[in-house]
Scaffold this motif. Structure first.
Motif: not given
Lengths: 524, 125, 140
Positions: A27, A31, A56, A59-60, A63, A105, A108-109, A136-137, A140
Motif C-alpha cells: 500500500p 502509492a 488504488i 492497494i485495495f 489491503n 483505500s 480513496a477509490m 493515501l501513501c 496507509s
C-alpha cells in the motif's frame, strides 16, 4: 569491548522474506511509486486517471488480502532493510491497522472516480492524482507502521500532500482555509515530535512493540506529561473538541473530492494514532488520562452536532458532523474495554466511508442547486430521485439508525459504556445520535422537501435547479452510489466487521500477538 | 550541560510561542521556524549528551568506541530538519500568496472562509 | 544582481556546482555527502543560474520541469526498494554488486539508487520552489 568480534547472524534477519509478506509494504510503496510516476506524467489527464485507478485498486486488493491473512494468522510484521527489530524500522499490522487501511483505500477509490466529474483541466494538471496518491501513501503508512518516529514521518507526508490538495485551484477562500489548517496542523505534528523526543528520552526506543514493555518502567510524573502531550497532539489531528477549530474553517473550502478525502481519512488517522500509541504502546497512561478523555469525548459528541445545527453552509455542517463522529471514536478510546475499542474501530470504519459519501453527496447537491448554503437550496425531492434516495439513506446512516452501518458500532459503544458503568458516556452517545438525527432531518427538509429557497417564496419551485450533465451523473453520482451500496451491504451483513473489531480490540488490549509478530516470537 | 541546553530550549520555545500568538502571519512563520529549531535541540538533548566522541566506527573495528555519542537522535534530527524545512517553505509560499491575494497579513481580517456576517441558523421552515 | 561580472561568472559557477553536487552525491555512502546535500547544491546551482539569466532562460536550459525531476526521484527511491523482492529480503534492504574494473572497485548498490532518487527529489523540489520564488508566471 571495542574489538569484540561481531556475531552477524544476531544483528541481521537471516530468514528469507516470503513475497506474500510484502502485503504490508505494497500500500505504501505502490502509492509512492504511483505518485512519482504521475508527477512525471503531468499534463496527461486521461492517463493520469487510469494509472491512479490502477494503483488504488492494487492497494485495495493488497489491503483486502492483508485483512484475510490477519483473520487467518494474526498480526504480521516486516522490518525494513534486514535489520533486527527494534533497530530496523518495522511495519506491523494487526486487525486495527488492516481494517483502517482497507476502508481508506475504498474511500480513496470512490473519490478518485468522483474527481473526474469535478476537476477542471487546470486542477488535474496541477496534480490532483499524484497528491491523492501521496495522501493515501501517508495514510496507509500511518496505519501500517510499527515505529513511532516513522508514524510522525507519515503524518508529515500526509500533511504536505494535504496542503497541496487544499490549495489546488488557488481560490481566495482556499488560501484562507489553508493558512489556518496549515499552522494548526503543523503545530500538532510538532507537538507529536516533542512527545516522541521525551518518550525516546525516557525509554530509549521508538519501536511500538518494544515500547509496550519498556513504557511500563516510566515513573508516573514523566508518564503523565508525555501522555498528555501525545493526547493533545492527536486530539488536534483528530479535531476533538477543544482543538477542533481548524476543521470547520478549512474543510469546506477546497474541491468537493478533496473535502471528501480529508473528512473521510485525515481525522481518523489522528484517532487511530491516539488509540495505537496511548492504548497499546503506553497502556499505563490510560489509567491516568481516562477522565480527561471521557470529558473530551462527551464534549465532542455533543458539540459536534450542535455546531452542525447552527450552520447553514452545507459542507461546513458536514464538517461539524465529522467532529461528532470523532467524539464517538474517542468515547470507545476512553472506555478502553473490548467493547469500547471494538466499537471505536468499527465506528471509524463506518465514519471513513460514510463521511466520504456524505461530502460527495453534498457536492452533487451543490452542483444541482448551484448554491453552497442550505438557505437557498430546495426542491431536490422532485428533481432527482437517486439523490433523494441516497440522502435519505445518509440520514439514517449518520444518525446510527437501523438497518444501516452506523447502528452497529453505536450498539457496541453504548453497551461498552453501560457495562463499564459510565452512564455519562453512554448518555452522550445517545444524545449525539439524537442531535445528529435532528440535523440530518432538518437538512433533508430544507434541501429536499422544501420547494424553493427559504423565505416567502419557499413554496415556489426553485428556479436555480439544473440537471446533472452526463459527466457528473456518470462519474459523480456513479461513484457516490457505488460507495453507498457498499456501505448498505456492509450494514446488512456486519458479521465479519463485528468479528474483526473484536479481534482488533483484543489485540490492542493484550498485544502479545503483535509483539510476537514484530520480534519473530523470540521474546515472550 | 543538559541544564544549560534545557534552558536554551525553553528560551526557544517561549520565543516561538510568543511569536506564534501574534496576528501577523510573518511573525507566526518566524515562530514556527524557531519552534522547529527548539524541538530539534530537544531531541538532541534527550538522546543524552556525551563529550567529543563521534559515533563513527574506526577502521578495522566492528563496534563504535566506548562512550561515543548516540547516533540515533542525529538521524531523527536530520529527518525532522528536512521535513520542517519542506513544511516551512510551503507555509512561506502560502503566506506570501495569501498576502498577495487576500491583501491581509493579519489573521483577524482573514475571514473569507468563515465570514463574520454569516447568516443566522434557519429559524423557520 | 545584474552586474556583468555576476552574469559572466554565473553559468560557469552553476556548472561547477552541478558537477560538485554529483561528486558529493557519489561519495556519500561511507563519507560525508549523499543525496540530500548533493541535491541542495544542485538546486542552488539552478537558483544562481536563475538569478543571473532569468527564470525563463533557466527553465529552457534544464528542458524538463523541475517537478518532473522530483517525480523521477520518488520513482527511483521506490524502485530501489522493489529490487529486494526477488532476493527474498525485506523491503529496502541494501544489496551490493561490487565490480572490479581495471583494478578499481566499482560498488553499485540499492542504497546508491535510493540516494540518486533523493538527489533528484531535492534538486527538483527545491529547484522548483526557488524558481517559483524568483518570480515567474505565477506557477506555484
Amino acid at each position: 569491548m571495542a574489538s569484540q568480534p561481531l556475531d552477524f547472524p544476531t544483528a541481521m534477519i537471516e530468514a528469507p522474506t516470503a513475497a506474500a509478506d510484502w502485503v504490508m509494504v505494497w500500500p505504501v510503496a505502490l502509492a509512492l511509486f504511483g505518485a512519482g510516476l504521475l508527477v512525471m506524467l503531468r499534463g496527461q489527464g486521461r492517463l493520469q486517471f487510469g494509472l491512479a485507478m490502477l494503483v488504488i485498486a492494487a492497494i485495495f486488493a493488497s489491503n483486502l488480502y492483508l485483512v484475510l491473512r490477519i483473520f487467518e494468522a494474526g498480526p504480521l510484521a516486516m522490518t525494513m532493510g534486514k535489520w533486527l527489530p527494534p533497530f530496523g524500522i518495522t511495519f506491523a499490522a494487526d486487525m486495527t491497522s488492516a481494517v483502517f487501511a482497507l476502508a481508506a483505500s475504498a474511500a480513496a477509490m470512490a473519490v478518485a472516480v468522483y474527481a473526474q466529474s469535478e476537476l477542471t483541466e487546470r486542477e488535474e494538471r496541477f496534480g490532483f492524482y499524484p497528491m491523492l496518491l501521496l495522501l493515501l501513501c501517508g495514510v496507509s503508512g500511518s496505519f501500517l507502521t510499527g515505529d513511532i518516529f516513522n508514524l510522525y514521518v507519515w503524518f508529515e507526508v500526509m500533511l504536505i500532500s494535504s496542503f497541496g490538495l487544499l490549495i489546488l485551484g488557488g481560490r481566495k477562500v482556499q488560501l484562507d482555509g489553508a493558512v489556518k489548517y496549515g499552522f494548526l496542523n503543523l503545530l500538532a505534528t510538532t507537538m507529536f515530535l516533542v512527545s516522541i523526543a521525551y518518550l525516546y528520552g525516557l525509554t530509549g526506543t521508538l519501536n511500538l512493540a518494544d515500547l509496550i514493555e519498556k513504557s511500563g518502567n516510566i515513573e508516573t510524573g514523566p508518564l503523565l506529561a508525555v501522555s498528555l502531550m501525545f493526547l493533545f497532539a492527536f486530539a488536534v489531528k483528530a479535531a476533538a473538541f477543544p482543538a477542533n477549530a481548524w476543521l470547520p474553517a478549512s474543510y469546506h473550502t477546497p474541491a468537493v473530492a478533496v473535502s471528501a478525502i480529508f473528512g473521510g481519512l485525515l481525522t481518523k488517522v489522528g484517532a487511530y494514532a491516539a488509540i495505537r500509541v496511548l492504548t497499546m504502546a503506553i497502556p499505563a497512561s490510560i489509567v491516568h488520562l481516562q477522565p480527561v478523555i471521557v470529558a473530551v469525548a462527551i464534549a465532542t459528541l455533543i458539540l459536534g452536532p450542535l455546531g452542525a445545527l447552527a450552520q447553514t453552509h452545507l459542507r461546513r455542517a458536514v464538517g461539524f458532523l465529522v467532529i461528532g463522529g470523532i467524539g464517538a471514536i474517542f468515547a470507545g478510546f476512553a472506555l478502553g474495554t473490548v467493547h469500547g475499542l471494538g466499537g471505536a474501530v468499527f465506528y471509524a470504519v463506518h465514519s471513513m466511508l460514510a463521511i466520504t459519501v456524505f461530502y460527495l453527496l453534498a457536492g452533487l447537491i451543490e452542483r444541482m442547486t448551484g448554491a453552497t448554503d442550505t438557505l437557498s437550496m430546495g426542491g431536490l425531492y422532485g428533481a432527482s430521485t437517486p439523490l433523494s434516495i441516497l440522502f435519505l439513506i445518509m440520514v439514517f446512516l449518520i444518525s446510527g439508525l437501523p438497518p444501516f452501518l452506523g447502528l452497529w458500532p453505536k450498539i457496541l459503544l453504548v453497551e461498552g459504556g453501560i457495562r463499564a458503568g459510565n452512564w455519562w458516556l453512554a448518555g452522550a452517545l445517545l444524545v449525539n445520535s439524537f442531535l445528529t438525527l435532528i440535523v440530518m432531518s432538518r437538512l433533508w427538509a430544507h434541501i429536499f422537501w422544501r420547494n424553493g429557497p427559504e423565505g416567502e417564496r419557499s413554496e415556489q419551485p426553485n428556479p436555480e435547479l439544473r440537471r446533472l450533465d452526463r459527466r457528473e451523473a456518470g462519474f459523480g453520482l456513479g461513484a457516490t452510489a457505488v460507495l453507498m451500496a457498499l456501505i448498505v451491504g456492509l450494514g446488512l451483513f456486519p458479521n465479519w466487521l463485528f468479528e474483526a473489531s473484536g479481534i482488533a480490540a483484543h489485540d490492542l488490549l493484550s498485544p502479545d500477538r503483535y509483539v510476537d509478530a514484530v520480534f519473530g516470537g523470540e521474546r515472550t | 550541560m543538559e541544564v544549560a541546553l534545557a534552558g536554551l530550549i525553553g528560551l526557544f520555545l517561549s520565543a516561538a510561542a510568543y511569536l506564534m500568538l501574534s496576528k501577523a502571519i510573518i511573525r507566526m512563520l518566524l515562530g514556527v521556524a524557531i519552534l522547529g529549531n527548539g524541538v530539534n535541540l530537544l531531541i538532541f538533548t534527550v538522546g543524552r549528551l556525551t563529550p567529543e566522541v563521534p559515533p563513527i566506527v574506526p577502521a578495522g573495528e566492528t563496534l563504535p568506541l566506548a562512550g561515543s555519542a548516540n547516533p540515533l537522535p542525529q538521524a531523527l534530527i536530520l529527518t525532522a530538519i528536512v521535513i520542517g524545512f519542506a513544511l516551512l517553505s510551503f507555509l512561506l509560499v502560502l503566506g506570501y500568496r495569501a498576502y498577495q491575494e487576500l491583501d491581509a497579513d493579519n489573521t483577524d481580517t482573514m475571514r473569507i472562509a468563515e465570514p463574520e456576517a454569516a447568516p443566522r441558523p434557519p429559524l423557520s421552515y | 544582481m545584474n552586474t556583468v561580472i555576476f552574469r559572466t561568472a554565473a553559468p560557469a559557477l552553476a556548472a561547477l556546482m552541478l558537477v560538485f553536487s554529483v561528486f558529493v552525491l557519489l561519495r556519500g555512502h561511507n563519507e560525508p555527502g549523499g543525496g540530500f546535500i548533493g541535491g541542495l547544491m544542485g538546486a542552488s546551482a539552478l537558483a544562481i543560474y536563475g538569478i543571473a539569466t532569468g527564470v525563463r532562460e533557466t527553465r529552457k536550459a534544464i528542458r524538463v520541469h523541475p517537478i518532473t525531476f522530483a517525480g523521477l526521484g520518488v520513482v527511483l527511491a521506490a524502485v530501489s526498494g522493489f529490487i529486494s523482492l526477488p532476493f527474498e529480503v525485506p523491503f529496502l534492504t541494501g544489496l551490493w554488486w561490487i565490480f572490479d574494473v581495471d583494478g578499481s572497485e566499482i560498488a553499485l548498490s540499492t542504497p546508491l539508487i535510493f540516494d540518486i532518487g533523493v538527489y533528484a527529489v531535492v534538486v527538483g523540489a527545491v529547484g522548483a520552489m526557488a524558481l517559483a520564488l524568483e518570480g515567474d508566471e505565477g506557477e506555484d
